[in-house]
Design a protein around this motif. Sequence first.
Motif, PDB file in Angstrom:
ATOM      1  N   PHE A  51       0.419  -0.790   0.149  1.00  0.00           N
ATOM      2  CA  PHE A  51      -0.369  -0.424  -0.159  1.00  0.00           C
ATOM      3  C   PHE A  51       1.056   0.956   0.041  1.00  0.00           C
ATOM      4  CE2 PHE A  51      -4.666   0.294   1.037  1.00  0.00           C
ATOM      5  CZ  PHE A  51      -4.383   2.180   0.611  1.00  0.00           C
ATOM      6  N   ILE A  52       1.047   1.589  -1.240  1.00  0.00           N
ATOM      7  CA  ILE A  52       1.942   3.191  -1.278  1.00  0.00           C
ATOM      8  C   ILE A  52       1.129   4.008  -1.482  1.00  0.00           C
ATOM      9  CG2 ILE A  52       3.460   4.013  -2.875  1.00  0.00           C
ATOM     10  CD1 ILE A  52       4.331   0.569  -4.052  1.00  0.00           C
ATOM     11  N   GLY A  53       2.047   5.005  -0.379  1.00  0.00           N
ATOM     12  CA  GLY A  53       1.517   6.756  -0.893  1.00  0.00           C
ATOM     13  C   GLY A  53       2.638   7.480  -1.295  1.00  0.00           C
ATOM     14  N   LEU A  54       1.723   7.838  -2.423  1.00  0.00           N
ATOM     15  CA  LEU A  54       3.098   9.309  -3.004  1.00  0.00           C
ATOM     16  C   LEU A  54       2.347  10.606  -2.136  1.00  0.00           C
ATOM     17  CD1 LEU A  54       5.324   9.692  -5.714  1.00  0.00           C
ATOM     18  CD2 LEU A  54       3.269   9.982  -6.561  1.00  0.00           C
ATOM     19  N   VAL A  55       3.183  11.050  -1.755  1.00  0.00           N
ATOM     20  CA  VAL A  55       2.534  12.295  -0.980  1.00  0.00           C
ATOM     21  C   VAL A  55       3.574  13.635  -1.635  1.00  0.00           C
ATOM     22  CG1 VAL A  55       2.263  10.727   0.791  1.00  0.00           C
ATOM     23  CG2 VAL A  55       4.871  12.166   1.052  1.00  0.00           C
ATOM     24  N   ILE A 193     -14.407   2.706   1.405  1.00  0.00           N
ATOM     25  CA  ILE A 193     -13.142   2.828   0.616  1.00  0.00           C
ATOM     26  C   ILE A 193     -11.681   2.179   1.550  1.00  0.00           C
ATOM     27  CG2 ILE A 193     -11.603   4.058  -1.091  1.00  0.00           C
ATOM     28  CD1 ILE A 193     -14.065   6.102  -1.246  1.00  0.00           C
ATOM     29  N   ARG A 194     -11.966   2.731   2.206  1.00  0.00           N
ATOM     30  CA  ARG A 194     -10.393   2.267   2.842  1.00  0.00           C
ATOM     31  C   ARG A 194     -10.461   0.209   3.695  1.00  0.00           C
ATOM     32  NH1 ARG A 194      -7.679   4.214   8.370  1.00  0.00           N
ATOM     33  NH2 ARG A 194      -6.308   3.182   9.179  1.00  0.00           N
ATOM     34  N   GLY A 195     -11.565   0.295   3.902  1.00  0.00           N
ATOM     35  CA  GLY A 195     -12.023  -0.980   3.986  1.00  0.00           C
ATOM     36  C   GLY A 195     -11.641  -2.093   2.544  1.00  0.00           C
ATOM     37  N   VAL A 196     -12.497  -1.418   1.105  1.00  0.00           N
ATOM     38  CA  VAL A 196     -11.900  -2.180   0.880  1.00  0.00           C
ATOM     39  C   VAL A 196     -10.486  -2.746  -0.555  1.00  0.00           C
ATOM     40  CG1 VAL A 196     -12.911  -2.658  -2.926  1.00  0.00           C
ATOM     41  CG2 VAL A 196     -14.408  -1.842  -0.531  1.00  0.00           C
ATOM     42  N   LEU A 197     -10.270  -1.120   0.085  1.00  0.00           N
ATOM     43  CA  LEU A 197      -8.789  -1.031  -0.862  1.00  0.00           C
ATOM     44  C   LEU A 197      -7.672  -1.495   0.308  1.00  0.00           C
ATOM     45  CD1 LEU A 197      -8.554   2.562  -1.406  1.00  0.00           C
ATOM     46  CD2 LEU A 197      -8.614   0.858  -3.179  1.00  0.00           C
ATOM     47  N   GLU A 198      -7.908  -2.119   1.599  1.00  0.00           N
ATOM     48  CA  GLU A 198      -6.872  -3.308   2.570  1.00  0.00           C
ATOM     49  C   GLU A 198      -6.965  -4.185   2.349  1.00  0.00           C
ATOM     50  OE1 GLU A 198      -8.548  -1.396   6.615  1.00  0.00           O
ATOM     51  OE2 GLU A 198      -7.076  -0.055   6.852  1.00  0.00           O
ATOM     52  N   ARG A 199      -8.811  -4.458   2.453  1.00  0.00           N
ATOM     53  CA  ARG A 199      -8.873  -6.647   1.908  1.00  0.00           C
ATOM     54  C   ARG A 199      -8.228  -6.531   0.353  1.00  0.00           C
ATOM     55  NH1 ARG A 199     -14.962  -8.255   0.889  1.00  0.00           N
ATOM     56  NH2 ARG A 199     -13.858 -10.534  -0.209  1.00  0.00           N
ATOM     57  N   TYR A 200      -8.421  -5.735  -0.588  1.00  0.00           N
ATOM     58  CA  TYR A 200      -7.202  -5.915  -2.041  1.00  0.00           C
ATOM     59  C   TYR A 200      -5.484  -5.650  -1.465  1.00  0.00           C
ATOM     60  CZ  TYR A 200      -5.848  -3.991  -6.533  1.00  0.00           C
ATOM     61  OH  TYR A 200      -4.865  -4.347  -7.951  1.00  0.00           O
ATOM     62  N   THR A 201      -5.020  -5.221  -0.792  1.00  0.00           N
ATOM     63  CA  THR A 201      -3.486  -5.104  -1.144  1.00  0.00           C
ATOM     64  C   THR A 201      -3.250  -6.343   0.154  1.00  0.00           C
ATOM     65  OG1 THR A 201      -3.689  -3.733   1.076  1.00  0.00           O
ATOM     66  CG2 THR A 201      -3.514  -2.685  -1.181  1.00  0.00           C
ATOM     67  N   ALA A 202      -3.970  -7.190   1.387  1.00  0.00           N
ATOM     68  CA  ALA A 202      -4.054  -8.283   1.543  1.00  0.00           C
ATOM     69  C   ALA A 202      -4.044  -9.719   0.579  1.00  0.00           C
ATOM     70  CB  ALA A 202      -5.238  -8.041   2.229  1.00  0.00           C
ATOM     71  N   GLU A 218       0.006   7.766   6.645  1.00  0.00           N
ATOM     72  CA  GLU A 218       0.620   6.875   7.746  1.00  0.00           C
ATOM     73  C   GLU A 218      -0.322   6.508   8.643  1.00  0.00           C
ATOM     74  OE1 GLU A 218       3.532   8.277  11.672  1.00  0.00           O
ATOM     75  OE2 GLU A 218       2.155  10.257  10.511  1.00  0.00           O
ATOM     76  N   SER A 219      -1.709   6.283   8.216  1.00  0.00           N
ATOM     77  CA  SER A 219      -1.948   5.342   8.983  1.00  0.00           C
ATOM     78  C   SER A 219      -2.563   4.123   7.668  1.00  0.00           C
ATOM     79  CB  SER A 219      -4.063   5.904   9.198  1.00  0.00           C
ATOM     80  OG  SER A 219      -4.278   5.770   8.608  1.00  0.00           O
ATOM     81  N   LEU A 220      -2.768   4.414   6.590  1.00  0.00           N
ATOM     82  CA  LEU A 220      -3.429   3.043   5.748  1.00  0.00           C
ATOM     83  C   LEU A 220      -1.297   2.644   4.815  1.00  0.00           C
ATOM     84  CD1 LEU A 220      -5.817   5.030   3.616  1.00  0.00           C
ATOM     85  CD2 LEU A 220      -5.483   2.566   4.571  1.00  0.00           C
ATOM     86  N   CYS A 221      -0.315   3.197   4.442  1.00  0.00           N
ATOM     87  CA  CYS A 221       0.795   3.414   3.954  1.00  0.00           C
ATOM     88  C   CYS A 221       1.714   1.848   4.668  1.00  0.00           C
ATOM     89  CB  CYS A 221       0.773   3.595   2.675  1.00  0.00           C
ATOM     90  SG  CYS A 221       0.273   5.119   1.823  1.00  0.00           S
ATOM     91  N   ASP A 222       2.034   1.091   4.394  1.00  0.00           N
ATOM     92  CA  ASP A 222       3.691   0.596   4.016  1.00  0.00           C
ATOM     93  C   ASP A 222       4.696   1.469   3.760  1.00  0.00           C
ATOM     94  OD1 ASP A 222       2.467  -2.861   3.556  1.00  0.00           O
ATOM     95  OD2 ASP A 222       2.879  -1.159   1.901  1.00  0.00           O
ATOM     96  N   TRP A 223       4.450   2.511   2.611  1.00  0.00           N
ATOM     97  CA  TRP A 223       5.682   2.662   1.270  1.00  0.00           C
ATOM     98  C   TRP A 223       5.446   3.636   1.457  1.00  0.00           C
ATOM     99  CZ3 TRP A 223       8.454   4.417  -2.439  1.00  0.00           C
ATOM    100  CH2 TRP A 223       9.602   3.208  -2.847  1.00  0.00           C
TER     101      TRP A 223
END
Length: 280
Positions: A51-55, A193-202, A218-223
Motif C-alpha cells: 500500500f504505497i503513498g505518493l505524497v 473505501i479504506r476497507g476495500v483497499l485494505e482487503r485488496y492489498t491483503a 501514515e495510517s494506511l501505507c507501509d511504503w
Amino acid sequence: MPDQGDATGGTYGTDGARTAPSAVRVEGLWKRFGEQVAVAGIDLELPAGKFIGLVGPNGAGKTTTLSMVTGLLRPDMGRVVVAGHDVWADPTEVKARIGVLPEGLRLFERLSGRELLGYMGRLRGLPGEETDKRATQLLDILDLAGSQHKLVVDYSTGMRKKIGLAAALLHNPEVLFLDEPFEGVDPVSAQTIRGVLERYTASGATVVFSSHVMELVESLCDWVAVMAAGRIRAAGPLADVRGSAPSLQAAFLELVGAQGRGAAGDSLDWLGGNSGAVTR
C-alpha cells in the motif's frame, strides 16, 4: 553494474540472485508545460504487494507523475514499466493490468451505477455473467446497492468516488492507481473505501495513491514516496522515511523544507484583535 530487469518486473542483483518484483519502475521521467517543469527527471521503483503513498504539497507533480505512469499523459523523456510491461511500448498489456481512479473523475453520467459497471466490464472483455456477478458484489460491499439504478449524475461526491473505485477494480487489476481518492469524501464513505483497499492489498495486489494528508497516509501505507517541486525527496518503507521524526507529517515538512512556515510574525499585525475597523 546496474540491476538487470526481467519480463515480470523483477530484477537481478550483482550476485545474480533475483530480487522481489517491482509493481512500477520509473526511469528519468520528465514533463514540462511551457517553461514550467512539472516533473524533473525522477527515478522511482515501487514494490509489488504494498500500500504505497505518493505524497507531496499541492503542485509537487503527483498528478502529473501518476498521469504519465498510467499512460494518460505522454512524458517528454523517460521510461515507465508497470507490472513488467513498458507503458508506452506495450500500452494494451499495461492497461489490462491496471485500474485507475484519476483526479477530476469523469464518468458516463447518464448511465446508472449498475449500467456503468456493466459497460466497463464489457469494455474490459469480461463475460456478461461474470461482469454482473462482480458488479453485484462491488455495489454491495461499497454500500451502493440501494443506489445502483440511480443515474450517476445524481450521485454525491462520495458515491461517485465509490462507483469509480468499483469500475477500477472490476477487472481485478494487479496495480491500482488512485489520485486523491479520499478528497471530498464523507467519513462513512472513506471508511468503506479504506476497507476495500485494505482487503485488496491483503490479497497481494498493489495500491499506489496520491495524497497531501499525512495522517491518512501514515495510517494506511507501509511504503511512501515524498515528492516536492517535481522531484522525489525520499522513498522507502514508512518507518524509514519517517525516521526519528515523531510523525510522518513532521518528517514530510522537513523533507520539503517547510518547517517554520506559517508563522506570520509582524507581517499580519493588522489581522484579528480590535484593529479591523479602518479609520479615515
